[in-house]
Design an enzyme around this catalytic site. Sequence first.
Site, short mmCIF file in Angstrom:
data_model
loop_
_atom_site.label_atom_id
_atom_site.label_comp_id
_atom_site.label_asym_id
_atom_site.label_seq_id
_atom_site.Cartn_x
_atom_site.Cartn_y
_atom_site.Cartn_z
CD GLU A 76 0.87 0.55 2.99
OE1 GLU A 76 0.72 1.79 2.88
OE2 GLU A 76 1.89 0.03 3.47
CD GLU A 112 7.56 2.35 -1.57
OE1 GLU A 112 8.33 1.62 -2.24
OE2 GLU A 112 7.81 3.55 -1.35
#
Length: 338
Positions: free
Chosen positions: A162, A305
């Site tokens: 995310e 990420e």
Amino acid sequence: MTGFATVAAFEAALGALPAIDPDAAAAARARQARLTKPAGSLGRLEDIAVFLAGWQGRALPAIDRARVAIFAGNHGVTAHGVSAFPPEVTVQMVANFERGGAAINALAGAAGLELAVVPLDLDRPTADFTIAPAMDAYECLAALSAGAAVVEPGLDLLVLGEMGIGNSTAAAALCARGFGGSAADWVGPGTGVDDAGIARKRVVVDRAIAFHAAAPLTPFETLRRVGGREIAAIAGAVLAARMARVPVILDGFICCSAVAPLAAMTGAITDHCLAGHCSAEPGHRRLLDRLGLDPLLALGMRLGEGSGAAVATAIVRAALAAHGGMATFAEAGVSDAG
């Protein structure tokens, strides 16, 4: 899956989770016993191979196509000063992903992962969840469906991550509402806020939990009330992957928090998941314990990420290489201790 058109469809999927293929898992375990090594000598690598076999439904699992999906969203709760970075960084980092300049680009390449970046209404942050639900039902269903859409036919492994300024605050609220405890049990520095910033985050999370206290404690209501679009998308991806029997590697605290409301009701939701790593965010270890997941790595990472999960993919590939590439005792002409 094409997505979740209604709340009832989401709840029906959550209530009908496919199980591991016991025959494939047993066949993989039997193969491990025949390989040229002392029993159990490869430790968790053996368990990972059996795990993949059970979910892929074959004694010799493989990763021919693997994807890391990064979902991005913005949060209205950033108005309370809960992050060290301004909300526009979410948009800027998505552009960096798309140009290939972020850590996840490099790590995905090293791990043999195709990269899917899914920005979700970045120009329209969620509502401030201390005074209103973060999303209405339609917005939450749209986010869940965006997550489900990344689970395409032919995937052997899905890695999730995310990006969203302010989302460690949402993650703490999801954990507190799903598993109980106060904000102090779940709030950490996130992007690197100081002690004053952590104090603000705690106030915000406690205020949110109090505001939504009378609302139903269902997975959907928790996601839409104190989550975010990118977090709901991860939940949708996890559930869609389960329906398709695609094994999943989860990333850090925020990624795992997406599963917290689901696991609070249905602990089996994590049966097809591996925890890629334990991040430096203080609440992550506590969350992993509640999810019943033992992380593959603990490298002090806290980037998000999908970065830690991407690194862990190399371990999964190593497990399958040993499982499929080693000779058996009979093939090698080596005497079996048994």
